[in-house]
Scaffold this active site. Structure first.
Site, PDB file in Angstrom:
ATOM      1  N   HIS A   1      13.589  64.024  58.706  1.00 42.56           N
ATOM      2  CA  HIS A   1      12.441  64.374  59.551  1.00 42.56           C
ATOM      3  C   HIS A   1      12.048  65.839  59.417  1.00 42.56           C
ATOM      4  CE1 HIS A   1      13.071  60.468  61.259  1.00 42.56           C
ATOM      5  NE2 HIS A   1      14.239  60.804  61.786  1.00 42.56           N
TER       6      HIS A   1
ATOM      7  N   HIS B   1      11.247  56.109  61.649  1.00 45.82           N
ATOM      8  CA  HIS B   1      12.238  55.556  60.724  1.00 45.82           C
ATOM      9  C   HIS B   1      11.684  54.304  60.048  1.00 45.82           C
ATOM     10  CE1 HIS B   1      14.460  57.524  64.070  1.00 45.82           C
ATOM     11  NE2 HIS B   1      15.053  58.124  63.064  1.00 45.82           N
TER      12      HIS B   1
END
Length: 327
Positions: free
Chosen positions: A55, A217
């Site tokens: 991320h 995700h």
């Protein structure tokens, strides 16, 4: 799979080594861990966050004066282990306690809670703020309740400023729990992301298809459909945010358009421009704006729109200068 890596098993270790090597004035690596900590000295409640890697720049890019004290880098899309989180807490403890900022994913919640128990055995006061800003779906692949996504970065910024001003663990936790209620996000995806050790995308969209509400995700969203203009995408997202906030004309908000990793800034600015014009029609006063890649999903193409309800204190804290890699 085409990625600029060596061994897929070592991507996080090599990323952390490269990050601290590139920015030693900002961060350092806690020895024998995947913890990135502030390289300067400080005297305040420590703020610790983290989660699965992939991320970036979240969360290590927000370690530094005015934001996080440490970030724990788990394996790609995998929660960091309790012992690693515990090491982050110990490494940044200044005797004033620790506040953990945790995204609402089952693994993160469980492991940060276990780390809290370990730290309390060391007589370190620990509390936490759970971020669940994603309003797209109620329960998702890895969550009970709503997911924590890009709004987490705004929590880092506001609570980081308060910690720097000397607020206690309990004050930060109480403020943070109210703050999270006033931050909402919805994302879209144009393509999936490939975890290096998996070697193929987590999901596949047709060339003319987008998905509303996808998670960071690759968790499923709430609808797939044909691609449409940026304005129409922004209109749908703003409509969902409006229903959550139930805002009134003249209310003050911040607008944060976040990229998922592979979307050009050109497109993010177009989406911001559309969202801003829609909000102007709603009579919303925007007092804070942010555009860029802050909470990504490897090479996923897509974006999210986050809004935060603002008052004078929140706005002041968002605008205060910090010393971090990514803000």
């Amino acid at each position: 799979m085409k990625k600029i890596i060596n061994d897929p098993k070592n991507v996080v270790e090599e990323m952390v080594s490269g990050l601290v090597g590139a920015y030693p004035d900002y961060v350092k690596q806690v020895p024998e861990t995947l913890v990135v900590a502030r390289s300067d000295d400080f005297d305040q409640v420590a703020l610790v966050s983290g989660g699965g890697s992939g991320h970036e720049p979240s969360h290590a890019g927000f370690v530094g004066d005015g934001m996080l004290s440490a970030a724990v880098c788990g394996q790609v899309f995998t929660s960091p282990t309790p012992d690693q989180i515990h090491e982050a807490i110990k490494a940044t403890d200044k005797g004033k306690g620790t506040l953990m900022i945790v995204k609402n994913y089952s693994g993160d919640v469980m492991n940060f809670d276990m780390a809290k128990d370990l730290a309390e055995m060391d007589d370190i006061e620990v509390d936490s703020v759970l971020v669940d800003d994603d309003i797209a779906v109620e329960d998702s692949t890895y969550t009970q309740g709503r997911r924590g996504v890009a709004g987490t970065v705004l929590v880092h910024k506001i609570l980081g400023g308060m910690a720097r001003e000397g607020k206690s663990v309990s004050e930060l936790a109480s403020y943070g729990k109210d703050l999270v209620k006033d931050i909402k996000t919805v994302g879209i995806a144009l393509s999936g992301a490939t975890v290096p050790e998996v070697g193929k995308p987590g999901f596949v969209l047709a060339d003319d298809e987008i998905e509303f509400g996808v998670g960071i995700h690759g968790e499923p969203g709430y609808r797939r459909e044909k691609i449409k203009p940026s304005y129409d995408i922004a209109k749908e997202i703003i409509g969902k945010l409006k229903a959550e906030f139930n805002w009134q004309k003249g209310d003050k908000y911040g607008l944060f358009v976040n990229g998922m990793g592979a979307t050009p800034l050109m497109e993010l600015f177009i989406m911001f421009n559309d969202a801003k014009s829609i909000l102007a029609e709603e009579g919303i006063e925007l007092t804070f704006n942010k555009v860029g890649n802050y909470m990504t999903s490897l090479e996923m193409a897509g974006a999210s729109i986050t809004m935060i309800k603002l008052d004078d204190e929140r706005l002041r804290l968002l605008n205060e200068p910090v010393h971090t890699i990514a803000w």
